[in-house]
Motif scaffolding. Sequence first.
Motif, short mmCIF file in Angstrom:
data_model
loop_
_atom_site.label_atom_id
_atom_site.label_comp_id
_atom_site.label_asym_id
_atom_site.label_seq_id
_atom_site.Cartn_x
_atom_site.Cartn_y
_atom_site.Cartn_z
N UNK A 60 0.83 -1.20 0.00
CA UNK A 60 0.00 0.00 0.00
C UNK A 60 0.87 1.26 0.00
N UNK A 61 1.91 1.25 0.80
CA UNK A 61 2.79 2.42 0.88
C UNK A 61 3.47 2.67 -0.47
N UNK A 62 3.93 1.61 -1.12
CA UNK A 62 4.59 1.76 -2.43
C UNK A 62 3.61 2.38 -3.42
N UNK A 63 2.37 1.87 -3.42
CA UNK A 63 1.38 2.38 -4.36
C UNK A 63 1.11 3.86 -4.11
N UNK A 64 0.99 4.22 -2.86
CA UNK A 64 0.64 5.61 -2.53
C UNK A 64 1.79 6.55 -2.85
N UNK A 65 3.02 6.11 -2.62
CA UNK A 65 4.18 6.96 -2.93
C UNK A 65 4.23 7.18 -4.44
N UNK A 125 1.76 7.07 -6.54
CA UNK A 125 0.66 7.96 -6.97
C UNK A 125 0.98 9.43 -6.72
N UNK A 126 1.66 9.67 -5.61
CA UNK A 126 1.87 11.06 -5.19
C UNK A 126 3.19 11.66 -5.65
N UNK A 127 4.19 10.81 -5.94
CA UNK A 127 5.54 11.32 -6.17
C UNK A 127 6.11 10.94 -7.53
N UNK A 128 5.26 10.47 -8.43
CA UNK A 128 5.74 9.90 -9.69
C UNK A 128 6.77 10.80 -10.38
N UNK A 129 6.46 12.08 -10.44
CA UNK A 129 7.33 12.98 -11.21
C UNK A 129 8.58 13.38 -10.46
N UNK A 130 8.66 13.03 -9.19
CA UNK A 130 9.87 13.33 -8.41
C UNK A 130 10.77 12.11 -8.29
#
Lengths: 403, 367
Positions: free
Chosen positions: B313-318, B320-325
Amino acid sequence: MGTPPIGAEAREEERAAYLDETARKFGISVEDYLLPTDGSIRILDETGAIRPVAEQGTAPGHEYPLPEGDDLLAAYEALVVGRRVNDQNSALVRQGRMAVYPSSHGQEACQVAAALCLGEDDWMFPTYRDSVAVMTKGIDPVETMTLFRGDWHGGYDPKKYKVGIQSTPLTTQLLHGVGVAHAAKLRGEDTVVLAMCGDGATSEGDFHEALNFAAVFKLPVIFFVQNNQYAISVPLAHQTAAPSLAHKAVGYGMAGERVDGNDLVALLAVLRRAVRLARDGHGPLLVEAHTYRMQAHTNADDATRYRQDAEVQEWMAKDPVTRMRAYLQSESVLDDAAEARISEAAEAMATRLRDGMNEDVAPDPEDLFRFVFTEPTTQLNEQRARLVDELARDAATDTEATR
Amino acid sequence: MTVTTSSDANGNVSAATARATERAAENAEASQPQPVTFAKALNTALADALEASDDVVLFGEDIGTLGGVFRITDGLTDRFGEHRCFDTPLAESGIAGMAAGMAMNGMRPVVEMQFDAFAYPALEQIFSHIAKMHNRTRGALKMPIVIRIPYAGGIGGVEHHCDSSESYYAHTPGLKVYAPATVADAYRMLREAIDSDDPVVFFEPKKLYWSKDRFDLDALRAEYDGGAPASRSEGKAVIAREGTDATLVAYGPSVSTAMAAAEAAAEEGRSIEVVDLRTIVPLDDATVAASVRKTGRAVVVAETPGFASVASELVARIQERCFHSLAAPVLRVTGFDVPFPAPKLEEFFLPSVDRILDTVDELQWEA
């Protein structure tokens, strides 16, 4: 705070003394106190006539005086109303106004007695089949039935009415009853709890854990088992090899009693004594009522696949309503005027149910998120915003289309 | 001296954490406060909560006279009486179900499940009732229950004594899931859990029970005089160690492993930031995302088997939120997807410093 006694021996005395004291109160042995009497307690026969005392199933220490006439008339009224509730609700299911209704048709005497034996501050823990008991304890019928209309998973405030949720998982609610009683005992309140389940449910692990906890902590709980002979399709013989369900009590060190579950007079006598004993500190107790589920498990079930019509006919002759009516008429407690008044009350209840269930209350989709926690989390707020946005876009599209 | 977390303009917890001050305290002179164990912090929190409210009751298996198999309730029955801290029959569903009933009738039960895997018989009560009661009754019935679970490995325990079961609870709507990683948080978060009107599954990492931190426990306790302090731990991750090159996201027992890995990485010239989630539910997405956006790389560290877990879940959320970084895919170091192993095999299963460093090495560093 004093240090509690340490070691098995010190605690053993305490354990034995508790039962001894109660048995002595009735002048019988601990075994005779714990075990149910040989038969069921039955005061009225199938025609509604009073049975001779010697044939009522009582035994020394298990005596049950006849309840008063006025009291029985009020109970009869609740019985007639309860029957009307069952039949009206089943009709509403057929009309598509309710998603499902597990009817207690045939078990109304148990339903009514379960509610009427309790005092105002006492709690009841019902199952999904116990809607009539819930309403008899004073909960608004529409609040009770919204669960079955499909509005929400529960319609009434359990704390306000002191009635637990109508539990769907089997016997889990017995432990909630144990907890409520334990909290009350710790605070020194004399609350009694009546916790209900069916015959099939006695096979569940929580049945055992609840009875054992209640007995170990000496809690004022009455476990009221409505043995209606079937767990959906499976008959009692597949649930237990015990001589009766009431016999299960002895293994926990609590008293068990069997009662004719279609005899409202006997039910009131047995349950009221149980409540009194529990309130006086002699709890817990187990009461098994022998009754019959006259209809299928729910509207989705087909009872003809697993039971004979002859069996149903046999139980039809033991109907709790006709029995009680015959008895009260023979005692001149119930006359035509009273009967008319009671019919009217039952009709008023049916009207209230029809009106209430025919009302279409649109659910609020945002409610999905409101009650998960006391305050929604950030994640739930994000999900709610998404749903709201989706609904707004849908509404906009609909408006567009109608233009 | 204890400093509670402060937040920057975005509501993110800054580096001035309790942990930093605890470290500072550890390095300080002998005049500093005595070291406190994780177990003592929990015991003190329970005692203070019993003192603060008559509604708080403790029960479970062996928690009375014995003081619990880990001695977390040591002395509480003597001090507060058997009506406040008592043994139950050996039945976990009974414990959880009775807690639900007591909560309905105005109490705030704090129950102990003796070990992680021994809690499974209670799951029906926890999932079907404790988690759902508030929702089902539209808020009429609150379930202010704390279910304490000694959990996870690292102590060479036998089968059924070392499970990381947090993912089951985190997956169930209606449960808060706390996993403290430091001694100060053990006190702070247990007080907060008992104070919460929502049910909290409180995961106590067994391997940390006898870990020590030097900080002023009395000063921390004083913050609770006259009610819970305004600053909360729930949903507020902390930056346990600041860094610039990559972020390790951890909770509970994995935080100390992540901290050791960060220390080792520093010796190799890599600056690793460590985020301690503190609570899994609710999750502090903002602090995790801010850290990963800053460093551009992330590894999630957790003992739980990785498949369909809190770590996934944490990997998925990171992502989703940080893709461009992100300069590299987000990776995980978790337990393998096998039953928790026997004591002699435990070291091969648990996330280790070496495995974390190897995984950090895989974060596509070559330009």
